[in-house]
Write a protein that holds these residues in place. Structure first.
Motif, PDB file in Angstrom:
ATOM      1  N   HIS A  57     -30.894  -7.380   1.122  1.00  0.00           N
ATOM      2  CA  HIS A  57     -30.173  -6.014   0.859  1.00  0.00           C
ATOM      3  C   HIS A  57     -28.992  -5.922   2.038  1.00  0.00           C
ATOM      4  CE1 HIS A  57     -29.236  -1.689   0.297  1.00  0.00           C
ATOM      5  NE2 HIS A  57     -29.285  -1.616   1.559  1.00  0.00           N
ATOM      6  N   LEU A  58     -29.369  -6.314   3.301  1.00  0.00           N
ATOM      7  CA  LEU A  58     -28.314  -6.380   4.376  1.00  0.00           C
ATOM      8  C   LEU A  58     -27.302  -7.544   4.054  1.00  0.00           C
ATOM      9  CD1 LEU A  58     -30.601  -5.650   7.437  1.00  0.00           C
ATOM     10  CD2 LEU A  58     -28.911  -3.853   6.347  1.00  0.00           C
ATOM     11  N   LEU A  59     -27.665  -8.412   3.521  1.00  0.00           N
ATOM     12  CA  LEU A  59     -26.712  -9.686   3.289  1.00  0.00           C
ATOM     13  C   LEU A  59     -25.789  -9.218   1.966  1.00  0.00           C
ATOM     14  CD1 LEU A  59     -29.118 -12.686   3.815  1.00  0.00           C
ATOM     15  CD2 LEU A  59     -27.208 -12.318   5.107  1.00  0.00           C
ATOM     16  N   GLY A  60     -26.247  -8.503   1.272  1.00  0.00           N
ATOM     17  CA  GLY A  60     -25.467  -8.049   0.112  1.00  0.00           C
ATOM     18  C   GLY A  60     -24.476  -6.926   0.383  1.00  0.00           C
ATOM     19  N   ARG A  61     -24.618  -6.256   1.392  1.00  0.00           N
ATOM     20  CA  ARG A  61     -23.708  -4.951   1.949  1.00  0.00           C
ATOM     21  C   ARG A  61     -22.746  -5.552   2.982  1.00  0.00           C
ATOM     22  NH1 ARG A  61     -26.253   0.199   2.831  1.00  0.00           N
ATOM     23  NH2 ARG A  61     -24.043   0.765   2.333  1.00  0.00           N
ATOM     24  N   TYR A  62     -23.158  -6.301   3.902  1.00  0.00           N
ATOM     25  CA  TYR A  62     -22.621  -6.620   5.185  1.00  0.00           C
ATOM     26  C   TYR A  62     -22.147  -7.999   5.203  1.00  0.00           C
ATOM     27  CZ  TYR A  62     -24.219  -1.981   5.980  1.00  0.00           C
ATOM     28  OH  TYR A  62     -24.327  -0.545   6.028  1.00  0.00           O
ATOM     29  N   LYS A  63     -21.115  -8.427   6.194  1.00  0.00           N
ATOM     30  CA  LYS A  63     -20.741  -9.876   6.512  1.00  0.00           C
ATOM     31  C   LYS A  63     -21.302 -10.057   7.851  1.00  0.00           C
ATOM     32  CE  LYS A  63     -16.596 -12.714   6.950  1.00  0.00           C
ATOM     33  NZ  LYS A  63     -17.555 -13.878   6.746  1.00  0.00           N
ATOM     34  N   TYR A  64     -21.954 -11.188   7.894  1.00  0.00           N
ATOM     35  CA  TYR A  64     -22.617 -11.599   9.150  1.00  0.00           C
ATOM     36  C   TYR A  64     -22.142 -12.880   9.499  1.00  0.00           C
ATOM     37  CZ  TYR A  64     -25.837  -7.950   8.208  1.00  0.00           C
ATOM     38  OH  TYR A  64     -26.380  -6.538   8.013  1.00  0.00           O
ATOM     39  N   ASP A  65     -22.124 -13.366  10.626  1.00  0.00           N
ATOM     40  CA  ASP A  65     -21.603 -14.418  11.166  1.00  0.00           C
ATOM     41  C   ASP A  65     -22.725 -15.659  11.348  1.00  0.00           C
ATOM     42  OD1 ASP A  65     -18.823 -13.810  11.858  1.00  0.00           O
ATOM     43  OD2 ASP A  65     -19.600 -12.458  13.013  1.00  0.00           O
ATOM     44  N   LEU A  66     -24.106 -14.982  11.580  1.00  0.00           N
ATOM     45  CA  LEU A  66     -25.096 -15.983  11.579  1.00  0.00           C
ATOM     46  C   LEU A  66     -26.421 -15.160  11.177  1.00  0.00           C
ATOM     47  CD1 LEU A  66     -25.818 -18.577  14.005  1.00  0.00           C
ATOM     48  CD2 LEU A  66     -27.391 -16.952  14.275  1.00  0.00           C
ATOM     49  N   VAL A  67     -27.311 -15.965  10.987  1.00  0.00           N
ATOM     50  CA  VAL A  67     -28.828 -15.367  10.708  1.00  0.00           C
ATOM     51  C   VAL A  67     -29.745 -15.948  11.350  1.00  0.00           C
ATOM     52  CG1 VAL A  67     -30.340 -14.821   8.989  1.00  0.00           C
ATOM     53  CG2 VAL A  67     -27.965 -14.556   8.288  1.00  0.00           C
ATOM     54  N   ILE A  68     -30.530 -15.453  12.237  1.00  0.00           N
ATOM     55  CA  ILE A  68     -31.765 -15.743  12.888  1.00  0.00           C
ATOM     56  C   ILE A  68     -33.006 -15.438  12.016  1.00  0.00           C
ATOM     57  CG2 ILE A  68     -33.106 -15.692  15.095  1.00  0.00           C
ATOM     58  CD1 ILE A  68     -30.557 -14.860  16.511  1.00  0.00           C
ATOM     59  N   LEU A  69     -33.714 -16.423  11.715  1.00  0.00           N
ATOM     60  CA  LEU A  69     -34.638 -16.142  10.507  1.00  0.00           C
ATOM     61  C   LEU A  69     -36.136 -16.794  10.638  1.00  0.00           C
ATOM     62  CD1 LEU A  69     -35.207 -15.360   7.385  1.00  0.00           C
ATOM     63  CD2 LEU A  69     -34.270 -17.712   6.985  1.00  0.00           C
ATOM     64  N   ASP A  70     -37.005 -15.882  10.747  1.00  0.00           N
ATOM     65  CA  ASP A  70     -38.488 -16.232  11.029  1.00  0.00           C
ATOM     66  C   ASP A  70     -38.891 -16.917   9.731  1.00  0.00           C
ATOM     67  OD1 ASP A  70     -40.857 -16.638  12.016  1.00  0.00           O
ATOM     68  OD2 ASP A  70     -41.520 -14.641  11.391  1.00  0.00           O
ATOM     69  N   ILE A  71     -39.665 -18.028   9.925  1.00  0.00           N
ATOM     70  CA  ILE A  71     -40.117 -18.594   8.665  1.00  0.00           C
ATOM     71  C   ILE A  71     -41.328 -18.105   8.071  1.00  0.00           C
ATOM     72  CG2 ILE A  71     -41.549 -20.722   7.722  1.00  0.00           C
ATOM     73  CD1 ILE A  71     -39.531 -22.270   9.706  1.00  0.00           C
ATOM     74  N   MET A  72     -42.332 -17.753   8.864  1.00  0.00           N
ATOM     75  CA  MET A  72     -43.610 -17.052   8.346  1.00  0.00           C
ATOM     76  C   MET A  72     -43.570 -15.579   8.334  1.00  0.00           C
ATOM     77  SD  MET A  72     -46.513 -19.498  10.089  1.00  0.00           S
ATOM     78  CE  MET A  72     -46.083 -19.021  11.655  1.00  0.00           C
ATOM     79  N   MET A  73     -43.303 -15.083   7.245  1.00  0.00           N
ATOM     80  CA  MET A  73     -43.144 -13.389   6.912  1.00  0.00           C
ATOM     81  C   MET A  73     -44.059 -13.159   5.538  1.00  0.00           C
ATOM     82  SD  MET A  73     -39.235 -12.580   7.545  1.00  0.00           S
ATOM     83  CE  MET A  73     -38.468 -13.627   6.288  1.00  0.00           C
ATOM     84  N   PRO A  74     -44.579 -11.972   5.621  1.00  0.00           N
ATOM     85  CA  PRO A  74     -45.194 -11.351   4.593  1.00  0.00           C
ATOM     86  C   PRO A  74     -44.246 -11.311   3.450  1.00  0.00           C
ATOM     87  CG  PRO A  74     -44.973  -9.529   6.097  1.00  0.00           C
ATOM     88  CD  PRO A  74     -44.595 -10.825   6.717  1.00  0.00           C
ATOM     89  N   GLY A  75     -44.748 -11.722   2.234  1.00  0.00           N
ATOM     90  CA  GLY A  75     -43.842 -11.836   0.844  1.00  0.00           C
ATOM     91  C   GLY A  75     -43.028 -12.997   0.868  1.00  0.00           C
ATOM     92  N   GLU A  76     -41.920 -12.958   0.667  1.00  0.00           N
ATOM     93  CA  GLU A  76     -40.896 -14.316   0.670  1.00  0.00           C
ATOM     94  C   GLU A  76     -40.994 -14.822   2.224  1.00  0.00           C
ATOM     95  OE1 GLU A  76     -36.428 -15.567  -0.793  1.00  0.00           O
ATOM     96  OE2 GLU A  76     -36.882 -13.308  -0.620  1.00  0.00           O
TER      97      GLU A  76
END
Length: 188
Positions: A57-76
């Motif tokens: 949702h946030l990626l669709g609304r705003y422009k980011y320069d970088l994403v820090i992303l956890d691998i193990m999350m509930p759901g996707e």
């Protein structure tokens, strides 16, 4: 700022405060909040998401320069989101995870991550890695970046930018790491 005829508003990054905007996607609030505070105290604008759906949702609304992303999350999981980001957006991604095995790191990098940081981590090291990635990402003018799903031909090779792999004259597919892909783009 003057826009040339070839420049569109889509690829103009509007940063009124000249701060890089990062998105932290982490399901554990005890990791996400201190990390966001640390990056804010070091001059970044920070948005937070606790799961992949919120991040999309946030990626669709705003422009980011970088994403820090956890691998193990509930759901996707983060690997799936990383692959989606790589296919649709030109945003560097750092995977943050407790998975320390070599195979896990290789899979993460092959999914399109620019870096892989294992928990527990030193915030200063993560900050240094993020700054290095942003320096590299912003050293290539946005007008020179190759749009997704293009095929570039050189000698007997074809580079498929959407899939991020190389195809030889014998039709053998060679998957590329993010670094290999970016370096090849510079040469081409």
């Amino acid at each position: 700022m003057l826009l040339s005829e070839q420049t569109t508003l889509e690829n103009v990054s509007i940063k009124p405060d000249n701060k890089h905007h990062i998105l932290i996607v982490e399901d554990e609030r005890s990791v996400r909040d201190p990390l966001a505070s640390y990056f804010k105290s070091n001059g970044f604008r920070v948005a937070q998401a606790s799961h992949a759906l919120e991040a999309r949702h946030l990626l669709g609304r705003y422009k980011y320069d970088l994403v820090i992303l956890d691998i193990m999350m509930p759901g996707e999981d983060g690997l799936s989101l990383c692959r989606s980001i790589r296919e649709k957006l030109d945003i560097p991604t750092v995977l943050l995870t407790a998975k320390a095995e070599e195979t896990d790191r290789i899979i993460g990098l092959e999914m399109g991550a620019d870096d892989y940081v294992v928990k527990p981590f030193a915030p200063r090291e993560l900050l240094a890695r993020v700054k290095a990635i942003l320096r590299r990402a912003h050293s290539v003018p946005s007008g020179r970046r190759v749009p997704p799903n293009k095929t570039l031909q050189f000698d007997t090779w074809r580079l498929k930018t959407g899939e991020r792999h190389l195809i030889g004259e014998d039709e053998v597919v060679v998957p590329l790491s993010t670094g290999e892909f970016n370096l090849l783009l510079v040469f081409l």
